[in-house]
Design a protein around this motif. Structure first.
Motif, PDB file in Angstrom:
ATOM      1  N   SER A 186      37.052  50.169  32.516  1.00 11.74           N
ATOM      2  CA  SER A 186      36.242  49.499  33.536  1.00 11.74           C
ATOM      3  C   SER A 186      37.121  49.020  34.681  1.00 11.74           C
ATOM      4  O   SER A 186      38.353  49.063  34.611  1.00 11.74           O
ATOM      5  CB  SER A 186      35.494  48.310  32.936  1.00 11.74           C
ATOM      6  OG  SER A 186      36.350  47.184  32.867  1.00 11.74           O
ATOM      7  N   GLN A 187      36.485  48.531  35.745  1.00 13.07           N
ATOM      8  CA  GLN A 187      37.208  47.996  36.892  1.00 13.07           C
ATOM      9  C   GLN A 187      37.441  46.497  36.783  1.00 13.07           C
ATOM     10  O   GLN A 187      38.139  45.932  37.611  1.00 13.07           O
ATOM     11  CB  GLN A 187      36.417  48.267  38.184  1.00 13.07           C
ATOM     12  CG  GLN A 187      36.146  49.714  38.489  1.00 13.07           C
ATOM     13  CD  GLN A 187      35.376  49.867  39.791  1.00 13.07           C
ATOM     14  OE1 GLN A 187      35.698  49.244  40.796  1.00 13.07           O
ATOM     15  NE2 GLN A 187      34.341  50.700  39.770  1.00 13.07           N
ATOM     16  N   THR A 188      36.877  45.846  35.776  1.00 13.37           N
ATOM     17  CA  THR A 188      36.841  44.391  35.783  1.00 13.37           C
ATOM     18  C   THR A 188      37.536  43.699  34.626  1.00 13.37           C
ATOM     19  O   THR A 188      37.567  42.474  34.591  1.00 13.37           O
ATOM     20  CB  THR A 188      35.375  43.914  35.787  1.00 13.37           C
ATOM     21  OG1 THR A 188      34.712  44.451  34.641  1.00 13.37           O
ATOM     22  CG2 THR A 188      34.649  44.342  37.047  1.00 13.37           C
ATOM     23  N   CYS A 189      38.105  44.472  33.686  1.00  7.84           N
ATOM     24  CA  CYS A 189      38.629  43.828  32.478  1.00  7.84           C
ATOM     25  C   CYS A 189      39.918  44.479  32.008  1.00  7.84           C
ATOM     26  O   CYS A 189      39.919  45.329  31.129  1.00  7.84           O
ATOM     27  CB  CYS A 189      37.578  43.876  31.373  1.00  7.84           C
ATOM     28  SG  CYS A 189      37.962  42.866  29.939  1.00  7.84           S
ATOM     29  N   GLY A 212      27.513  45.241  41.252  1.00  5.09           N
ATOM     30  CA  GLY A 212      28.010  45.627  42.562  1.00  5.09           C
ATOM     31  C   GLY A 212      28.519  44.473  43.393  1.00  5.09           C
ATOM     32  O   GLY A 212      29.141  44.686  44.431  1.00  5.09           O
ATOM     33  N   GLY A 213      28.266  43.241  42.980  1.00  9.97           N
ATOM     34  CA  GLY A 213      28.722  42.078  43.729  1.00  9.97           C
ATOM     35  C   GLY A 213      28.167  40.813  43.117  1.00  9.97           C
ATOM     36  O   GLY A 213      27.378  40.848  42.165  1.00  9.97           O
ATOM     37  N   PRO A 214      28.541  39.665  43.654  1.00 11.54           N
ATOM     38  CA  PRO A 214      28.127  38.395  43.071  1.00 11.54           C
ATOM     39  C   PRO A 214      26.712  37.964  43.416  1.00 11.54           C
ATOM     40  O   PRO A 214      26.140  37.114  42.742  1.00 11.54           O
ATOM     41  CB  PRO A 214      29.133  37.410  43.651  1.00 11.54           C
ATOM     42  CG  PRO A 214      29.501  38.003  44.969  1.00 11.54           C
ATOM     43  CD  PRO A 214      29.511  39.484  44.747  1.00 11.54           C
ATOM     44  N   ALA A 268      41.215  44.913  35.964  1.00  9.66           N
ATOM     45  CA  ALA A 268      41.525  43.718  36.719  1.00  9.66           C
ATOM     46  C   ALA A 268      40.416  43.156  37.549  1.00  9.66           C
ATOM     47  O   ALA A 268      39.784  43.818  38.308  1.00  9.66           O
ATOM     48  CB  ALA A 268      42.682  44.057  37.619  1.00  9.66           C
ATOM     49  N   ALA A 269      40.226  41.872  37.387  1.00 11.89           N
ATOM     50  CA  ALA A 269      39.246  41.156  38.185  1.00 11.89           C
ATOM     51  C   ALA A 269      39.979  40.143  39.027  1.00 11.89           C
ATOM     52  O   ALA A 269      40.875  39.482  38.565  1.00 11.89           O
ATOM     53  CB  ALA A 269      38.240  40.462  37.284  1.00 11.89           C
ATOM     54  N   ASN A 318      31.866  46.442  40.042  1.00 12.58           N
ATOM     55  CA  ASN A 318      33.207  45.930  40.313  1.00 12.58           C
ATOM     56  C   ASN A 318      33.290  44.408  40.334  1.00 12.58           C
ATOM     57  O   ASN A 318      34.283  43.846  40.797  1.00 12.58           O
ATOM     58  CB  ASN A 318      33.726  46.492  41.647  1.00 12.58           C
ATOM     59  CG  ASN A 318      32.795  46.166  42.810  1.00 12.58           C
ATOM     60  OD1 ASN A 318      31.931  45.304  42.703  1.00 12.58           O
ATOM     61  ND2 ASN A 318      32.968  46.868  43.921  1.00 12.58           N
ATOM     62  N   TRP A 319      32.252  43.728  39.859  1.00 11.39           N
ATOM     63  CA  TRP A 319      32.279  42.263  39.854  1.00 11.39           C
ATOM     64  C   TRP A 319      31.556  41.725  38.627  1.00 11.39           C
ATOM     65  O   TRP A 319      30.511  42.226  38.226  1.00 11.39           O
ATOM     66  CB  TRP A 319      31.592  41.703  41.105  1.00 11.39           C
ATOM     67  CG  TRP A 319      31.685  40.195  41.176  1.00 11.39           C
ATOM     68  CD1 TRP A 319      32.628  39.468  41.819  1.00 11.39           C
ATOM     69  CD2 TRP A 319      30.807  39.245  40.547  1.00 11.39           C
ATOM     70  NE1 TRP A 319      32.414  38.114  41.628  1.00 11.39           N
ATOM     71  CE2 TRP A 319      31.307  37.948  40.849  1.00 11.39           C
ATOM     72  CE3 TRP A 319      29.670  39.348  39.755  1.00 11.39           C
ATOM     73  CZ2 TRP A 319      30.691  36.786  40.383  1.00 11.39           C
ATOM     74  CZ3 TRP A 319      29.053  38.190  39.284  1.00 11.39           C
ATOM     75  CH2 TRP A 319      29.565  36.925  39.608  1.00 11.39           C
TER      76      TRP A 319
END
Length: 429
Positions: A204-207, A140-142, A26-27, A152-153
């Motif tokens: 993953s943490q993002t998908c 790690g971030g945007p 999840a993002a 995580n981003w």
């Protein structure tokens, strides 16, 4: 499902690896404030070099200039990805960030600036003074100085390029499974961005799974830092033929006709975008006999035809050779009759491909109407120019060494604003 570890290959892995870019859990789509510094290397008019005499080219193509790579984009992992054009400027995406060139004299392009903002794969589009980058790699971030430790981003980064010599980061938007490619649909003072990304990647943490959707990002042109995800339509509620990946690889929009064509791995799709936030499927195409990966789509100038390209071999194999049929790894040409597409035939460049080279069919780059897609077709009145801008992709988990080096370099600079340096002019050869 494809392994997200190979998603950075942008479907560009060989077929037997079953890789077509993937993503994972999840993002969130929260807007991100502009707090990150980035390096801007402003060039003092770095000129182009003349092409060498051993360049192979067709009789109707003339090579007029070459720009050598310069720091900070001259490392092993700094692969060029995508091109966007606006007026007298060309914007060039790179795994290390992006560059701006003055092309007012096409025979003598000049490097204006380079912005260090590492990520895969930094596909780029331009509208008015806004430049948007696709980030298809958990970070790690945007911010541009974020590393890969947290992972995580991923999503879109947005820049103000009103000052071509000093582009400014203004914000970012996280999207499910990141952004492999994106397409702009202008609507007055609002810019809608259709985000294509493969997935899911459960580890993953993002998908997160399932992932049959596209993300639609709304960017107010007067306040781009407030950009956000406004819709995540599932255009394949009962999808089939998606063994390699879910989601889409590329979408090309034709806003004047309120249409878009999407290449979605196992399918081609024609969309009605009369309401840009609620696209509707007009037609879903499959070609199990000839198409392996529906990679890209492009309209002709008057919007009466659509060309879909097949990424046979995943982008890592030479398939334009005498051993591969002309209908495989080719461009499929469709006529648009009313709101339906009818296939008319296939086309491949009639020239033997060398084993170390990859060929792809035409895809669209930005034009004033906002029509664009992923990689290389520039539409100009009376003719089209196809550009092969896609490198052979590395794996999604890019070299930790090169990425860490860039992160350390960014951290060593003064925070809060870009560092500007002057480039040494390079004489033409």
């Amino acid at each position: 499902m494809i392994s997200a570890k190979l998603r950075g290959v942008l479907l560009c892995t060989v077929l037997f690896l079953a890789t077509a870019c993937a993503a994972g859990p999840a993002a969130t789509e929260e807007q991100t404030p502009a707090t990150a510094p980035q390096e801007t290397s402003a060039a003092a008019g770095t000129p182009a070099t003349s092409p060498s005499g051993d360049v192979m080219m067709s009789d109707n193509v003339k090579h007029i200039a070459n720009m050598p790579r310069t720091a900070p984009f001259n490392g092993e992992g700094d692969l060029g990805t995508d091109l966007a054009f606006q007026g007298d400027y060309a914007y060039v995406g790179n795994f290390g960030g992006f560059s701006i060139y003055d092309i007012s004299d096409p025979t003598k392009p000049q490097l204006v600036s380079q912005v260090s903002c590492p990520a895969q794969q930094n596909d780029v589009t331009i509208y008015q003074d806004l430049l948007v980058l696709s980030i298809d790699e958990p970070r790690g971030g945007p911010e541009c100085d974020s590393g890969e430790d947290e992972r995580n981003w991923e999503g879109l980064r947005i820049f103000d390029v009103s000052d071509k010599k000093s582009p400014q980061y203004v914000g970012a938007v996280q999207t499910d499974c990141g952004s492999h490619t994106h397409t702009m649909v202008p609507a007055g003072e609002t810019l809608y961005v259709y985000v294509s990304s493969p997935g899911p990647e459960p580890d993953s943490q993002t998908c997160p799974a399932p992932h049959e959707l596209i993300s639609i990002v709304e960017i107010p042109t007067k306040s781009p830092a407030s950009a956000k995800v406004v819709a995540k339509p599932d255009i394949f509620p009962e999808r089939q033929h998606s063994e390699l990946a879910s989601g889409c690889h590329d979408i090309t929009a034709y806003p004047e006709k309120k249409l878009a064509a999407a290449a979605c791995f196992g399918d081609g799709v024609l969309l009605d975008i009369s309401d840009p936030v609620q696209p509707k499927v007009l037609q879903q195409l499959t070609d199990l006999e000839n198409f392996q990966i529906w990679h890209s789509a492009t309209f002709n100038n008057d919007g009466t035809k659509v060309v879909f390209s097949d990424e046979l071999g995943g982008g890592g194999q030479a398939t334009c050779d005498r051993n591969t049929p002309n209908t495989k790894g080719a461009n499929a040409v469709y006529d648009l009759i009313g709101d339906k597409l009818e296939r008319r035939g296939y086309f491949k460049i009639p020239r033997e491909q060398q084993p170390t080279r990859e060929l792809r069919g035409p895809q669209r780059l930005p034009d004033p109407g906002g029509r664009q897609g992923h990689h290389g077709a520039v539409l100009v009145p009376g003719r089209r120019v196809d550009l092969g801008t896609s490198p052979t992709r590395r794996t999604r988990r890019r070299s930790a060494t090169s990425s860490a080096a860039r992160t350390r370099a960014a951290a060593s600079r003064a925070p809060g604003r870009p560092t500007t340096t002057t480039a040494t002019s390079t004489p033409a050869t």
